[in-house]
Design an enzyme around this catalytic site. Structure first.
Site, PDB file in Angstrom:
ATOM      1  N   HIS A   1       0.827  -1.258  -0.172  1.00 32.57           N
ATOM      2  CA  HIS A   1       0.425   0.372   0.427  1.00 32.57           C
ATOM      3  C   HIS A   1       1.071   1.199  -0.311  1.00 32.57           C
ATOM      4  O   HIS A   1       1.551   1.280   0.776  1.00 32.57           O
ATOM      5  CB  HIS A   1      -0.621   0.279   1.715  1.00 32.57           C
ATOM      6  CG  HIS A   1      -1.768   1.051   1.144  1.00 32.57           C
ATOM      7  ND1 HIS A   1      -1.631   2.056   1.918  1.00 32.57           N
ATOM      8  CD2 HIS A   1      -3.191   1.209   1.306  1.00 32.57           C
ATOM      9  CE1 HIS A   1      -2.466   2.764   1.652  1.00 32.57           C
ATOM     10  NE2 HIS A   1      -4.034   2.340   1.438  1.00 32.57           N
TER      11      HIS A   1
ATOM     12  N   GLN B   1      -4.301  -4.891   7.016  1.00 32.72           N
ATOM     13  CA  GLN B   1      -5.520  -5.965   6.261  1.00 32.72           C
ATOM     14  C   GLN B   1      -5.751  -7.759   7.580  1.00 32.72           C
ATOM     15  O   GLN B   1      -6.888  -8.034   7.057  1.00 32.72           O
ATOM     16  CB  GLN B   1      -5.475  -6.281   5.019  1.00 32.72           C
ATOM     17  CG  GLN B   1      -5.042  -4.928   4.502  1.00 32.72           C
ATOM     18  CD  GLN B   1      -6.722  -4.525   3.945  1.00 32.72           C
ATOM     19  OE1 GLN B   1      -7.438  -5.043   4.081  1.00 32.72           O
ATOM     20  NE2 GLN B   1      -7.119  -3.344   3.451  1.00 32.72           N
TER      21      GLN B   1
ATOM     22  N   ASP C   1       3.421  -5.150   7.977  1.00 29.38           N
ATOM     23  CA  ASP C   1       1.876  -3.774   7.600  1.00 29.38           C
ATOM     24  C   ASP C   1       0.724  -4.846   8.136  1.00 29.38           C
ATOM     25  O   ASP C   1       0.653  -5.811   7.484  1.00 29.38           O
ATOM     26  CB  ASP C   1       2.528  -2.909   6.899  1.00 29.38           C
ATOM     27  CG  ASP C   1       0.615  -2.053   6.410  1.00 29.38           C
ATOM     28  OD1 ASP C   1      -0.131  -2.488   6.716  1.00 29.38           O
ATOM     29  OD2 ASP C   1       0.580  -1.554   5.646  1.00 29.38           O
TER      30      ASP C   1
ATOM     31  N   LYS D   1     -10.373  -0.272  11.081  1.00 36.29           N
ATOM     32  CA  LYS D   1     -10.751  -1.598   9.488  1.00 36.29           C
ATOM     33  C   LYS D   1     -11.019  -2.747  10.835  1.00 36.29           C
ATOM     34  O   LYS D   1     -10.744  -3.847   9.402  1.00 36.29           O
ATOM     35  CB  LYS D   1      -9.222  -2.217   9.424  1.00 36.29           C
ATOM     36  CG  LYS D   1      -9.033  -0.768   8.318  1.00 36.29           C
ATOM     37  CD  LYS D   1      -7.515  -1.475   7.290  1.00 36.29           C
ATOM     38  CE  LYS D   1      -7.073  -0.083   6.254  1.00 36.29           C
ATOM     39  NZ  LYS D   1      -7.594  -0.069   5.477  1.00 36.29           N
TER      40      LYS D   1
ATOM     41  N   CYS E   1      -4.920   2.204  -3.942  1.00 38.89           N
ATOM     42  CA  CYS E   1      -3.382   2.420  -3.375  1.00 38.89           C
ATOM     43  C   CYS E   1      -2.084   1.632  -3.147  1.00 38.89           C
ATOM     44  O   CYS E   1      -1.190   1.510  -2.244  1.00 38.89           O
ATOM     45  CB  CYS E   1      -3.374   3.454  -1.212  1.00 38.89           C
ATOM     46  SG  CYS E   1      -4.935   4.593  -1.084  1.00 38.89           S
TER      47      CYS E   1
HETATM   48  N1  7TS Z   1      -1.937  -0.360   4.825  1.00 36.92           N
HETATM   49  C1  7TS Z   1      -2.711  -1.268   4.525  1.00 36.92           C
HETATM   50  C2  7TS Z   1      -2.068  -2.736   4.068  1.00 36.92           C
HETATM   51  C3  7TS Z   1      -3.600  -1.037   3.572  1.00 36.92           C
HETATM   52  O1  7TS Z   1      -5.126  -2.006   3.449  1.00 36.92           O
HETATM   53  C4  7TS Z   1      -4.473   0.210   4.238  1.00 36.92           C
HETATM   54  C5  7TS Z   1      -5.560   1.216   3.506  1.00 36.92           C
HETATM   55  C6  7TS Z   1      -2.961   0.804   5.245  1.00 36.92           C
HETATM   56  C7  7TS Z   1      -2.163   0.200   4.999  1.00 36.92           C
HETATM   57  C8  7TS Z   1      -3.146   2.194   5.513  1.00 36.92           C
HETATM   58  O2  7TS Z   1      -4.120   2.483   7.152  1.00 36.92           O
HETATM   59  P1  7TS Z   1      -4.663   3.649   7.327  1.00 36.92           P
HETATM   60  O3  7TS Z   1      -5.678   3.357   8.518  1.00 36.92           O
HETATM   61  O4  7TS Z   1      -3.933   4.465   8.048  1.00 36.92           O
HETATM   62  O5  7TS Z   1      -5.019   4.480   5.988  1.00 36.92           O
HETATM   63  N2  7TS Z   1      -6.262   0.694   3.061  1.00 36.92           N
HETATM   64  C9  7TS Z   1      -7.575   0.639   2.844  1.00 36.92           C
HETATM   65  C10 7TS Z   1      -7.936   0.362   1.138  1.00 36.92           C
HETATM   66  O6  7TS Z   1      -7.963  -0.868   0.907  1.00 36.92           O
HETATM   67  N3  7TS Z   1      -9.249   0.937   0.737  1.00 36.92           N
HETATM   68  O7  7TS Z   1      -9.301   2.065   0.769  1.00 36.92           O
HETATM   69  C11 7TS Z   1      -7.907   2.093   2.241  1.00 36.92           C
END
Ligand code: 7TS
Length: 406
Positions: A123, A203, A200, A226, A364
């Site tokens: 991501h 997910q 990370d 999430k 992303c």
């Molecule tokens: N890493 C992964 C693997 C992710 O899927 C996401 C967000 C992030 C980092 C960033 O997370 P945040 O909470 O700091 O924004 N993924 C997604 C997605 O798949 N669609 O919208 C956000």
């Protein structure tokens, strides 16, 4: 799973609504999950009864707020089997957690020519902070390649991949393809060359049992929103031994031990990395979300995710002219696809008119999409409250859309 599922949807007020006259089918869980009543109630209760600033007062409410905030830290440590609450730094989410590591550990430890090893699945949150760090320090980025549409990692030449590596930073589950990476194996390889490791878990944290000690990583990040918690709160697991040698992230209140006009001494970790009034209500909501998930059981959630994703994959395979991405076997609860003759935007817009929420775009992961040779994919992502009947409804809607568009 149906026994566990029965009644669970009633906990989620947002799932009960109609969109454009149709029952909502919410398949955008990889972006953010819906919130169950116990989480909403915990936040409301905190504001109604305990609201105060933390670590500062000697009055009752401040003590309660501090206990709630530090209690949430304890709960996070337990959730990922961290050895100590000292290992847990609260952040706004995964993105901030990774930026924190880059700005502190990274700036203090990386030099010109050092290699940061990522995967092609990352991501942007686990890519752009390292690009910025590389520009600043002269470190270089290297990528573990993915193999075709299946999206699994090509680990055929690990020795060459790990040469000169100082940091391995990899996603646990790909948000674009659903690939589950062998994080423990890769962290062991990194340890063998004295590289520091970050996982990370954006997910995976809400979808699989997680044990940072079994994975053997130095850092691990996740986002509360999430996994049924509120937005604006997440956590970074950072091995206490590494935190000692890391400079502060931001300066301000809460993170200091002593301040003079010209210089300051800093608080002990993890407080050293939490400047300013933290997201106390967020931590309370996160605590409630972790309790909620563990009542269901993360093994059960993973089994349900995988089952729904594979069912959706099989049903999608009924369409002509479809290209489906991601691994064949064990996978996260999502499926990405494109149709040869239909633009993803038209697909998602028409699905929304029928109450089905899916996401389209590069999610992303633009470099990964470039490699796959598609500007955008459509993605349906599931959680424990989704059902087979919803997958059937999603397929029925796609059939309608395809009829209209072809
Ligand atoms: N890493 C992964 C693997 C992710 O899927 C996401 C967000 C992030 C980092 C960033 O997370 P945040 O909470 O700091 O924004 N993924 C997604 C997605 O798949 N669609 O919208 C956000």
């Amino acid at each position: 799973m149906s026994g566990i599922l029965s009644g669970i949807r009633d906990d989620f007020p947002a799932l009960a609504q109609k969109i454009n006259g149709h029952p909502l089918v919410y398949f955008d869980n990889a972006a953010t999950a819906q919130k169950p009543r116990p989480v909403l109630e915990a936040i409301q209760r905190y504001y109604e009864h305990d609201n105060a600033n933390v670590h500062r007062g000697i009055h009752e409410l401040s003590n309660r707020a501090t206990a709630a905030y530090e209690g949430a830290r304890e709960r996070v440590a337990q959730f990922i089997n961290a050895p100590s609450t000292k290992d847990i730094i609260f952040t706004r989410g995964t993105t901030e957690a990774i930026n924190l590591v880059a700005a502190t550990w990274g700036v203090a430890n990386l030099q010109e020519g050092d290699v940061i090893l990522l995967t092609e699945l990352e991501h942007h949150s686990n890519l752009v902070p390292w690009q910025l760090l590389a520009q600043r320090t002269g470190a270089v980025l290297r990528f573990i390649p993915v193999t075709g549409d299946e999206g699994t990692l090509d680990l055929s030449d690990l020795d060459a991949l790990f040469r000169d590596v100082k940091l391995l930073s990899i996603t646990h589950i790909s948000n674009a393809l659903g690939t589950i990476n062998p994080v423990a194996e890769l962290c062991a390889k990194a340890r063998a060359v004295d590289a520091v490791t970050l996982v990370d878990a954006a997910q995976s944290a809400g979808h699989l049992p997680l044990d940072v000690q079994a994975i053997g990583c130095d850092f691990l990040s996740f986002s509360g929103h999430k996994l049924c918690g509120p937005t604006g709160i997440g956590a970074l697991y950072a091995r206490a031994a590494l935190q000692e040698a890391m400079p502060p992230y931001q300066g301000g209140g809460e993170m200091i031990a002593k301040v003079a006009f010209q210089s300051s001494e800093f608080h002990v970790p993890p407080h050293k990395f939490e400047a300013g009034t933290p997201n106390i209500a967020g931590a309370v909501g996160l605590h409630a979300a972790l309790d909620y998930l563990d009542d269901i059981g993360r093994e059960n959630i993973h089994a349900h995710d995988t089952e729904l994703a594979s069912y959706a994959k099989d049903r999608l395979a009924e369409f002509d002219g479809i290209r489906i991405f991601g691994p064949a076997g064990d996978r996260g609860g999502l499926v990405s696809f494109v149709f040869e003759n239909v633009h993803a935007l038209d697909l998602a817009t028409m699905a929304d008119q029928q109450g089905v929420a899916i996401r389209i775009g590069h999610h992303c992961t633009q470099p990964l999409h470039d490699k796959l040779g598609v500007p955008a994919t459509a993605r349906a992502s599931f959680y424990f409250y989704n059902t087979r009947a919803e997958v059937d409804r999603f397929i029925e809607v796609l059939q309608k859309v395809m009829k209209l568009l072809s």
